[in-house]
Design a protein around this motif. Structure first.
Motif, PDB file in Angstrom:
ATOM      1  N   LEU A   1     -16.131  -4.983   0.077  1.00  0.00           N
ATOM      2  CA  LEU A   1     -15.601  -6.426  -0.248  1.00  0.00           C
ATOM      3  C   LEU A   1     -16.088  -6.648   0.889  1.00  0.00           C
ATOM      4  N   GLU A   2     -15.854  -6.056   1.955  1.00  0.00           N
ATOM      5  CA  GLU A   2     -16.730  -7.016   2.985  1.00  0.00           C
ATOM      6  C   GLU A   2     -17.886  -6.678   3.182  1.00  0.00           C
ATOM      7  N   GLY A   3     -18.254  -5.854   2.443  1.00  0.00           N
ATOM      8  CA  GLY A   3     -20.294  -5.375   2.208  1.00  0.00           C
ATOM      9  C   GLY A   3     -20.503  -6.852   1.449  1.00  0.00           C
ATOM     10  N   GLU A   4     -19.898  -6.762   0.516  1.00  0.00           N
ATOM     11  CA  GLU A   4     -20.221  -8.224  -0.693  1.00  0.00           C
ATOM     12  C   GLU A   4     -20.350  -8.820  -0.321  1.00  0.00           C
ATOM     13  N   ARG A   5     -19.156  -9.577   1.118  1.00  0.00           N
ATOM     14  CA  ARG A   5     -19.234 -11.289   1.367  1.00  0.00           C
ATOM     15  C   ARG A   5     -19.743 -11.364   2.053  1.00  0.00           C
ATOM     16  N   VAL A   6     -20.221 -10.325   2.556  1.00  0.00           N
ATOM     17  CA  VAL A   6     -21.288 -10.902   3.997  1.00  0.00           C
ATOM     18  C   VAL A   6     -22.806 -10.416   3.592  1.00  0.00           C
ATOM     19  N   ALA A   7     -23.000  -9.725   2.361  1.00  0.00           N
ATOM     20  CA  ALA A   7     -24.343 -10.324   1.384  1.00  0.00           C
ATOM     21  C   ALA A   7     -24.289 -11.309   0.394  1.00  0.00           C
ATOM     22  N   THR A   8     -22.567 -11.909   0.360  1.00  0.00           N
ATOM     23  CA  THR A   8     -22.975 -13.077  -1.184  1.00  0.00           C
ATOM     24  C   THR A   8     -22.734 -14.459   0.087  1.00  0.00           C
ATOM     25  N   GLN A   9     -22.958 -14.280   0.955  1.00  0.00           N
ATOM     26  CA  GLN A   9     -22.814 -15.522   2.098  1.00  0.00           C
ATOM     27  C   GLN A   9     -21.224 -16.366   1.274  1.00  0.00           C
ATOM     28  N   SER A  10     -19.945 -15.473   1.271  1.00  0.00           N
ATOM     29  CA  SER A  10     -18.489 -16.289   0.775  1.00  0.00           C
ATOM     30  C   SER A  10     -18.285 -16.728   1.389  1.00  0.00           C
ATOM     31  N   ASP A  11     -17.278 -16.828   1.769  1.00  0.00           N
ATOM     32  CA  ASP A  11     -16.600 -17.076   2.919  1.00  0.00           C
ATOM     33  C   ASP A  11     -15.046 -17.416   3.278  1.00  0.00           C
ATOM     34  N   LEU A  12     -15.152 -16.059   1.999  1.00  0.00           N
ATOM     35  CA  LEU A  12     -13.280 -15.776   1.872  1.00  0.00           C
ATOM     36  C   LEU A  12     -13.211 -14.642   0.822  1.00  0.00           C
ATOM     37  N   ILE A  13     -12.453 -13.979   0.878  1.00  0.00           N
ATOM     38  CA  ILE A  13     -12.219 -12.805   0.066  1.00  0.00           C
ATOM     39  C   ILE A  13     -10.864 -12.835  -0.624  1.00  0.00           C
ATOM     40  N   LEU A  14     -10.575 -13.318  -2.460  1.00  0.00           N
ATOM     41  CA  LEU A  14      -9.358 -13.304  -2.234  1.00  0.00           C
ATOM     42  C   LEU A  14      -9.078 -11.747  -3.608  1.00  0.00           C
ATOM     43  N   LEU A  15      -7.838 -11.907  -3.454  1.00  0.00           N
ATOM     44  CA  LEU A  15      -7.283 -10.023  -3.820  1.00  0.00           C
ATOM     45  C   LEU A  15      -5.542 -10.437  -4.755  1.00  0.00           C
ATOM     46  N   ALA A  16      -5.528 -10.242  -5.820  1.00  0.00           N
ATOM     47  CA  ALA A  16      -4.267 -10.141  -6.499  1.00  0.00           C
ATOM     48  C   ALA A  16      -2.715  -9.458  -6.102  1.00  0.00           C
ATOM     49  N   HIS A  17      -3.001  -9.271  -5.018  1.00  0.00           N
ATOM     50  CA  HIS A  17      -1.375  -8.768  -4.444  1.00  0.00           C
ATOM     51  C   HIS A  17      -0.354  -9.562  -4.858  1.00  0.00           C
ATOM     52  N   THR A  18       0.156  -9.511  -5.799  1.00  0.00           N
ATOM     53  CA  THR A  18       2.095 -10.271  -6.354  1.00  0.00           C
ATOM     54  C   THR A  18       3.389  -9.761  -5.019  1.00  0.00           C
ATOM     55  N   MET A  19       3.886 -10.345  -5.476  1.00  0.00           N
ATOM     56  CA  MET A  19       5.345 -10.446  -4.657  1.00  0.00           C
ATOM     57  C   MET A  19       5.801  -9.012  -4.574  1.00  0.00           C
ATOM     58  N   ASP A  20       5.698  -8.179  -6.169  1.00  0.00           N
ATOM     59  CA  ASP A  20       5.820  -6.490  -6.589  1.00  0.00           C
ATOM     60  C   ASP A  20       5.081  -5.396  -4.959  1.00  0.00           C
ATOM     61  N   ASP A  21       3.684  -6.197  -5.207  1.00  0.00           N
ATOM     62  CA  ASP A  21       3.167  -5.405  -4.249  1.00  0.00           C
ATOM     63  C   ASP A  21       3.662  -5.738  -3.442  1.00  0.00           C
ATOM     64  N   GLN A  22       4.452  -6.608  -2.659  1.00  0.00           N
ATOM     65  CA  GLN A  22       4.888  -6.734  -1.680  1.00  0.00           C
ATOM     66  C   GLN A  22       6.133  -6.367  -0.792  1.00  0.00           C
ATOM     67  N   ALA A  23       6.977  -6.056  -1.617  1.00  0.00           N
ATOM     68  CA  ALA A  23       7.590  -5.111  -1.907  1.00  0.00           C
ATOM     69  C   ALA A  23       7.938  -4.083  -1.855  1.00  0.00           C
ATOM     70  N   GLU A  24       6.665  -3.181  -2.634  1.00  0.00           N
ATOM     71  CA  GLU A  24       6.780  -2.258  -2.738  1.00  0.00           C
ATOM     72  C   GLU A  24       5.967  -2.141  -1.236  1.00  0.00           C
ATOM     73  N   THR A  25       5.141  -2.941  -0.469  1.00  0.00           N
ATOM     74  CA  THR A  25       4.661  -2.395   1.122  1.00  0.00           C
ATOM     75  C   THR A  25       5.369  -2.442   2.063  1.00  0.00           C
ATOM     76  N   VAL A  26       6.599  -3.555   2.199  1.00  0.00           N
ATOM     77  CA  VAL A  26       7.747  -3.000   3.123  1.00  0.00           C
ATOM     78  C   VAL A  26       8.903  -1.672   3.061  1.00  0.00           C
ATOM     79  N   LEU A  27       9.542  -1.716   1.343  1.00  0.00           N
ATOM     80  CA  LEU A  27      10.048  -0.269   1.204  1.00  0.00           C
ATOM     81  C   LEU A  27       8.929   1.129   1.532  1.00  0.00           C
ATOM     82  N   LEU A  28       8.100   1.259   1.553  1.00  0.00           N
ATOM     83  CA  LEU A  28       7.573   2.146   1.657  1.00  0.00           C
ATOM     84  C   LEU A  28       7.056   2.634   3.542  1.00  0.00           C
ATOM     85  N   GLY A  29       6.869   1.469   3.951  1.00  0.00           N
ATOM     86  CA  GLY A  29       7.604   1.252   5.806  1.00  0.00           C
ATOM     87  C   GLY A  29       8.562   1.303   6.101  1.00  0.00           C
ATOM     88  N   LEU A  30       9.414   0.880   4.837  1.00  0.00           N
ATOM     89  CA  LEU A  30      10.576   1.139   5.910  1.00  0.00           C
ATOM     90  C   LEU A  30      11.355   2.634   5.398  1.00  0.00           C
TER      91      LEU A  30
END
Length: 335
Positions: A127-156
């Motif tokens: 994604l970062e390589g594509e951002r640079v190649a296409t001169q994009s300013d921002l990468i948008l990803l589709a993580h949701t609140m559920d993904d966030q909760a899973e990340t926090v629980l795994l960290g705990l």
């Protein structure tokens, strides 16, 4: 008097799609206002699943109205049969939505750190390589609140510190995650309402992955035993920790920038609260060696200032640390 025709009613926008468009618009407007040169193009990471397709559909609606171009990248990890066909279908769907480009990248996935971590590193690198190649300013990803909760629980579960428990940040550098405030069910509802046919990755149900076990087994048990709202509570915890961690990180950078590169005065470290001192030491080690130190390396380095008994130099990832002339010093290891 001419006969009046009844006004033609437009079909009402479903609530799920409206919520996604609202959060995408808010992030893009925030990015435009904070970028000195504005935002000219965004890159959307698209897997073919409901989350990323709902995000891309919202970007297709919002971005042109803000005079922002958009394109997509689908990363084919090649980890399962038929992945190339899924990527091609996602590519065609994105072009039909009006993307200025819809590229597919075949990623080489290693095995360091396990398959999940390796695939994630490969995906972010593509994604970062594509951002640079296409001169994009921002990468948008589709993580949701559920993904966030899973990340926090795994960290705990792993005994991680605040840096991990703060989860994913909505806007971090060139990465934007506009859907962190929305549940996964919202993206699925939006796809159904818009007639978008999404792909269900079989790996999302493979119990050999820790994240899948958290999603399918652990969180449902917590919801059942502790009551509804666990996902939102975990995400809220991440938000609160993010606010506190941002303050501590900023204070640590201020202290670090006031010192000579690769050197921290012993008296300064002794006078700092532990949570701030460890951040300053970690930052010094990272700057001096170019490597991220483990927690034990940070603790042992800090002991050179707070618990000095004549210890000799310490080896840390990528370098060495020692105490001399009232300072804790670090340097990179010569190659």
């Amino acid at each position: 008097m001419p006969e009046q025709r009844p006004m033609e009613r437009r079909p009402s926008l479903d609530a799920a799609t409206a919520a996604i468009r609202h959060d995408v618009r808010r992030m893009l407007q925030q990015s435009v206002s904070s970028a000195p040169a504005g935002i000219g193009r965004v890159l959307v990471g698209v897997s073919g699943g409901a989350d990323s397709l709902a995000l891309a559909a919202a970007v297709a609606h919002v971005a042109p109205r803000l005079d922002i171009a958009w394109g997509t990248l689908t990363v084919d990890h090649g980890l399962q049969q038929g992945s190339a066909a899924v990527a091609r279908r996602a590519q065609a769907e994105m072009l039909a939505l009006g993307a200025s480009f819809a590229h597919v990248s075949r990623a080489e996935v290693g095995d360091a750190g396990g398959p999940e971590a390796a695939a994630r590193r490969a995906r972010y690198a593509a994604l970062e390589g594509e951002r640079v190649a296409t001169q994009s300013d921002l990468i948008l990803l589709a993580h949701t609140m559920d993904d966030q909760a899973e990340t926090v629980l795994l960290g705990l579960a792993r005994g991680s510190g605040a840096a991990s428990l703060r989860g994913m940040r909505p806007l971090a550098g060139r990465l934007g995650r506009p859907l962190l405030g929305l549940r996964r069910e919202t993206t699925r509802a939006s796809c159904r309402a818009q007639g978008i046919d999404s792909w269900d990755d079989p790996q999302n149900h493979d119990a050999s992955f820790a994240r899948v076990r958290v999603r399918d087994r652990v969180l449902p048990v917590l919801e059942r035993e502790l009551g509804p709202g666990i996902v939102a509570a975990l995400a809220r915890t991440a938000d609160l920790l993010d606010e506190d961690t941002a303050v501590l990180d900023a204070l640590a950078i201020d202290r670090l920038n006031a010192c000579e590169p690769g050197a921290l005065p012993v008296e300064m470290l002794r006078g700092l609260p532990a949570g701030l001192a460890t951040r300053v030491v970690k930052g010094m080690l990272e700057r001096a060696t170019g490597r991220a130190p483990a927690r034990r390396h940070v603790r042992e380095t800090l002991r050179l200032a707070t618990d000095w008994h004549g210890q000799g130099p310490l080896d840390v990832p990528g370098g060495r640390v020692w105490r001399a002339e009232g300072e804790v010093r670090a340097c990179a290891r010569a190659h």
